[in-house]
Write an enzyme that holds these catalytic residues in place. Structure first.
Site, PDB file in Angstrom:
ATOM      1  N   ARG A 162       0.619  -1.170   0.284  1.00 12.78           N
ATOM      2  CA  ARG A 162       0.003  -0.244   0.347  1.00 12.78           C
ATOM      3  C   ARG A 162       0.585   1.800   0.145  1.00 12.78           C
ATOM      4  O   ARG A 162       1.085   1.963  -0.858  1.00 12.78           O
ATOM      5  CB  ARG A 162      -1.646  -0.297   1.291  1.00 12.78           C
ATOM      6  CG  ARG A 162      -1.995   0.748   1.099  1.00 12.78           C
ATOM      7  CD  ARG A 162      -1.638   2.124   1.197  1.00 12.78           C
ATOM      8  NE  ARG A 162      -1.770   2.589   2.536  1.00 12.78           N
ATOM      9  CZ  ARG A 162      -1.295   3.785   3.198  1.00 12.78           C
ATOM     10  NH1 ARG A 162      -1.014   4.645   2.369  1.00 12.78           N
ATOM     11  NH2 ARG A 162      -0.435   4.338   4.686  1.00 12.78           N
ATOM     12  N   GLU A 187      -4.804  10.492  10.510  1.00 14.49           N
ATOM     13  CA  GLU A 187      -3.489  11.418   9.622  1.00 14.49           C
ATOM     14  C   GLU A 187      -3.194  12.258  10.049  1.00 14.49           C
ATOM     15  O   GLU A 187      -3.746  13.568  10.818  1.00 14.49           O
ATOM     16  CB  GLU A 187      -4.187  11.267   8.320  1.00 14.49           C
ATOM     17  CG  GLU A 187      -3.719  11.564   6.862  1.00 14.49           C
ATOM     18  CD  GLU A 187      -3.980  11.681   5.811  1.00 14.49           C
ATOM     19  OE1 GLU A 187      -5.204  11.630   5.244  1.00 14.49           O
ATOM     20  OE2 GLU A 187      -3.265  12.053   4.238  1.00 14.49           O
TER      21      GLU A 187
HETATM   22  C1  LIG Z   1      -1.487   8.825   4.841  1.00 18.30           C
HETATM   23  C2  LIG Z   1      -1.623   8.251   3.311  1.00 18.30           C
HETATM   24  O1  LIG Z   1      -1.257   7.776   2.412  1.00 18.30           O
HETATM   25  S1  LIG Z   1      -2.907   8.125   2.999  1.00 18.30           S
HETATM   26  C3  LIG Z   1      -2.895   7.396   1.563  1.00 18.30           C
HETATM   27  C4  LIG Z   1      -4.674   7.188   0.932  1.00 18.30           C
HETATM   28  N1  LIG Z   1      -4.512   6.506  -1.039  1.00 18.30           N
HETATM   29  C5  LIG Z   1      -4.554   6.969  -1.475  1.00 18.30           C
HETATM   30  O2  LIG Z   1      -4.893   8.431  -1.773  1.00 18.30           O
HETATM   31  C6  LIG Z   1      -4.820   6.265  -2.721  1.00 18.30           C
HETATM   32  C7  LIG Z   1      -4.876   7.550  -4.175  1.00 18.30           C
HETATM   33  N2  LIG Z   1      -6.021   7.619  -3.760  1.00 18.30           N
HETATM   34  C8  LIG Z   1      -6.818   7.508  -4.932  1.00 18.30           C
HETATM   35  O3  LIG Z   1      -7.176   6.712  -5.657  1.00 18.30           O
HETATM   36  C9  LIG Z   1      -8.151   8.774  -5.171  1.00 18.30           C
HETATM   37  O4  LIG Z   1      -7.216   9.990  -4.788  1.00 18.30           O
HETATM   38  C10 LIG Z   1      -9.632   8.095  -3.828  1.00 18.30           C
HETATM   39  C11 LIG Z   1      -9.810   7.398  -4.791  1.00 18.30           C
HETATM   40  C12 LIG Z   1      -9.241   8.142  -2.497  1.00 18.30           C
HETATM   41  C13 LIG Z   1     -10.724   9.882  -3.938  1.00 18.30           C
HETATM   42  O5  LIG Z   1     -10.023  10.043  -5.306  1.00 18.30           O
HETATM   43  P1  LIG Z   1     -11.256  11.474  -6.512  1.00 18.30           P
HETATM   44  O6  LIG Z   1     -12.544  11.851  -5.737  1.00 18.30           O
HETATM   45  O7  LIG Z   1     -10.881  11.984  -7.372  1.00 18.30           O
HETATM   46  O8  LIG Z   1     -10.574  12.616  -5.162  1.00 18.30           O
HETATM   47  P2  LIG Z   1      -9.102  13.744  -5.211  1.00 18.30           P
HETATM   48  O9  LIG Z   1      -7.938  12.342  -5.295  1.00 18.30           O
HETATM   49  O10 LIG Z   1      -9.215  14.606  -5.794  1.00 18.30           O
HETATM   50  O11 LIG Z   1      -9.619  14.016  -3.750  1.00 18.30           O
HETATM   51  C14 LIG Z   1      -9.630  13.374  -2.496  1.00 18.30           C
HETATM   52  C15 LIG Z   1     -10.561  13.815  -2.009  1.00 18.30           C
HETATM   53  O12 LIG Z   1     -10.846  12.814  -0.773  1.00 18.30           O
HETATM   54  C16 LIG Z   1     -10.949  14.035  -0.062  1.00 18.30           C
HETATM   55  N3  LIG Z   1     -10.573  13.454   1.363  1.00 18.30           N
HETATM   56  C17 LIG Z   1      -8.972  13.296   2.066  1.00 18.30           C
HETATM   57  N4  LIG Z   1      -9.087  12.177   3.316  1.00 18.30           N
HETATM   58  C18 LIG Z   1      -9.674  11.985   3.105  1.00 18.30           C
HETATM   59  C19 LIG Z   1     -10.291  10.902   3.870  1.00 18.30           C
HETATM   60  N5  LIG Z   1      -9.698  10.376   5.200  1.00 18.30           N
HETATM   61  N6  LIG Z   1     -11.779   9.386   4.078  1.00 18.30           N
HETATM   62  C20 LIG Z   1     -12.819  10.685   2.952  1.00 18.30           C
HETATM   63  N7  LIG Z   1     -11.791  11.760   2.328  1.00 18.30           N
HETATM   64  C21 LIG Z   1     -10.839  11.966   1.914  1.00 18.30           C
HETATM   65  C22 LIG Z   1     -10.784  15.539   0.057  1.00 18.30           C
HETATM   66  O13 LIG Z   1     -11.415  15.593   0.683  1.00 18.30           O
HETATM   67  C23 LIG Z   1     -10.744  14.869  -1.116  1.00 18.30           C
HETATM   68  O14 LIG Z   1     -12.420  15.211  -1.164  1.00 18.30           O
HETATM   69  P3  LIG Z   1     -12.756  16.713  -1.977  1.00 18.30           P
HETATM   70  O15 LIG Z   1     -12.837  16.562  -3.764  1.00 18.30           O
HETATM   71  O16 LIG Z   1     -14.817  16.206  -1.726  1.00 18.30           O
HETATM   72  O17 LIG Z   1     -12.586  18.269  -1.492  1.00 18.30           O
END
Ligand SMILES: CC(=O)SCCNC(=O)CCNC(=O)[C@H](O)C(C)(C)COP(=O)(O)OP(=O)(O)OC[C@H]1O[C@@H](n2cnc3c(N)ncnc32)[C@H](O)[C@@H]1OP(=O)(O)O
Length: 507
Positions: A14, A144
């Site tokens: 991950r 986080e």
């Molecule tokens: C600690 C870490 O490393 S965290 C790692 C998290 N993992 C990832 O990010 C995996 C890869 N990410 C993805 O595939 C995508 O970002 C997804 C599927 C999660 C979301 O994609 P999208 O809907 O296109 O949103 P995008 O990436 O632009 O932005 C993230 C959204 O998540 C929201 N978000 C941030 N943290 C969280 C959370 N903990 N729970 C839910 N939503 C969250 C943001 O506010 C943003 O929402 P908004 O668009 O309404 O402002």
């Protein structure tokens, strides 16, 4: 005293996959998951973020079907979002049984990213946990940006933890999301938390932005953490996570109060496999798994190892399925060379050993990497040169190879102390060299042997900038003979072989 068990959670699949440019296929994820759980004996693994892509869904489904058969499902975790159940739905379809729910551990992230109040956030988290439970999925919770939260909004962090401990949560995961902790902070922040909630399981998730991940891991353990997050080769977002290999070694060697069950002897092979799958090269000086970390280069060190292993530390390479090596180069002494000869089953008398050592130092000075495999070639080259007196010496030369022009050579040759200079063109640099040589021989009315074969080879097993051996076959007065030259440059090796030929013929 009974040792305290620390769980190791590996997140190569991950957070490790969040290394820029890295993406595992479903089959690679399954292979790595199997090795982590069964070969290395890692307690838990995190294999993906929910919702990411169809490929990720296939990867998680594949691992979960295998885990179902093996009874491992509660050791396999997926990062999930507070998203009203979308992540839960995704996980359920993929067969995943443990969510690591990503929530906000600092007021800054909560306010500016989610734009929510703590109460709204807690309410949504509670719903997410309930929904997960209803779907047979258990929950761990990530806070986080927790480390910045402890620094800048500790009242929020404790308000949140007070709420969280009332929830059916298995573990609370404390990430140093931005890698901003130093060891003293790590100890202070985690001690405050473990003192206030002594019966809760906390994991620490380090990042390596300041190269402090392993130092922080040690402090987290001292502060009473119950689990540690690591990745193979320290892969992960930005500067990566705490490397599994160093974390294991440090705990085993310096933290006797703690017990982990990782199989050290398989760390290297798993690390190499991950390197192959990702194309993400392990730096040569990376502790435990880097190419150079069990290689003694300095002559004094090799000598000390001959005298009671004086330059060994507790990190014995055999622990990790590796072997100690003795490098050959300009900082080598006799001891380095002897160690390599022993491995090849060879022995040299002290005089020859000195000559070979000198030659290796000369090569090292030219920045050439000499390997164990090069040694027999060097020995034969050096000892060969001793068998005759050099009456004819290639004093200097200029080789010119330019686009649009025929290669040419200017050669300065010393015959019995007298200098001769000529230049000539040819089909290649060596051909031009031979033509210049031929002109000098004609002037002297000497007969130059005829070149009948020219072969080049690289010692098998050599490194990329290793030596190249040129073997030339000549005929002279109806007799055929061979000479050889050794250098990193093929033409230079051929010229060395030619100089030998000139002297052999003189004899
Ligand atoms: C600690 C870490 O490393 S965290 C790692 C998290 N993992 C990832 O990010 C995996 C890869 N990410 C993805 O595939 C995508 O970002 C997804 C599927 C999660 C979301 O994609 P999208 O809907 O296109 O949103 P995008 O990436 O632009 O932005 C993230 C959204 O998540 C929201 N978000 C941030 N943290 C969280 C959370 N903990 N729970 C839910 N939503 C969250 C943001 O506010 C943003 O929402 P908004 O668009 O309404 O402002």
């Amino acid at each position: 005293m009974e040792k305290r068990k620390i769980e190791i959670m590996d997140t190569t699949l991950r957070d490790g996959e969040q290394t820029s440019g890295v993406s595992f296929s479903a089959a690679e994820k399954l292979t790595i998951a199997q090795l982590l759980l069964e070969e290395l004996n890692i307690d838990r693994i995190e294999i993906a973020s929910a919702r990411v892509s169809e490929g990720e869904f296939q990867g998680v489904s594949g691992i979960m079907s295998w885990a179902e058969e093996k009874g491992y499902t509660d050791r396999i975790e997926v990062l999930a979002f507070v998203d009203g159940g979308i992540s839960i739905e995704w996980m359920k379809k993929a067969g995943a049984k443990v969510q690591n729910l990503l929530t906000k551990g600092s007021l800054n992230h909560l306010t500016h990213q989610l734009k929510k109040t703590p109460e709204q956030h807690f309410d949504e988290i509670a719903k997410s946990i309930t929904l997960a439970n209803e779907n047979g999925i258990s929950t761990n919770v990530y806070l986080e940006d927790w480390s910045n939260g402890m620094r800048n909004s500790p009242e929020y962090v404790f308000q949140y933890l007070d709420f969280l401990v009332t929830q059916p949560v298995k573990r609370i995961l404390l990430p140093d999301t931005l890698g901003v902790l130093i060891p003293s902070d790590t100890f202070e922040f985690i001690s405050k938390i473990t003192a206030k909630y002594p019966n809760i399981h906390f994991d620490f998730h380090a990042h390596n932005d300041y190269d402090l991940s392993v130092a922080n891991v040690m402090e987290a353990v001292k502060a009473g953490i119950n689990g540690l997050h690591v990745t193979v080769n320290g892969m992960g977002e930005r500067a990566g996570n705490a490397p599994l290999e160093s974390t294991v070694a440090v705990i085993n060697d310096f933290m006797p109060e703690v017990k982990i069950n990782i199989k050290e002897s398989s760390l290297y092979s798993v690390s190499k496999l991950v390197e192959t799958f990702t194309g993400y090269r392990i730096p040569a000086n990376k502790p435990i798994v880097g190419d150079n970390v069990f290689t003694q280069t300095a002559g004094i060190h090799a000598d000390g190892d001959n005298k009671n292993n004086l330059y060994f530390n507790d990190l014995l390479p055999e622990r990790f399925g590796r072997k100690r090596k003795y490098a050959l180069g300009k900082t080598s002494g006799k001891a380095n060379i002897e160690k390599n000869l022993q491995e090849l089953g060879l022995k040299l008398n002290p005089e020859d050993l000195k000559l070979v050592t000198q030659r290796i130092i000369e090569l090292g000075d030219k920045k050439e990497t000499v390997t164990k495999e090069d040694l027999p070639y060097i020995i034969s080259d050096v000892l060969d040169s001793q068998s005759y007196e050099e009456k004819i010496v290639v004093e200097s030369y200029v080789l010119v190879h330019a686009k649009g022009l025929r290669p040419s050579t200017t050669l300065c040759l010393k015959i019995d102390g007298e200098i001769f200079e000529e230049n000539a063109q040819g089909d290649g640099q060596f051909d031009a060299f031979m033509n210049a040589l031929s002109k000098i021989y004609k002037t002297k009315k000497m007969i130059l042997p005829k070149l009948v074969d020219y072969a080049v080879r690289i010692p098998p097993g050599s490194s990329s900038d290793a030596l190249c051996e040129t073997i030339i076959t000549w005929t002279h007065n109806g007799k055929e003979f061979k000479t050889r030259g050794l250098d990193s440059d093929q033409t230079v090796a051929a010229i060395i072989a030619t100089q030998k030929m000139l002297n052999v013929v003189v004899i």
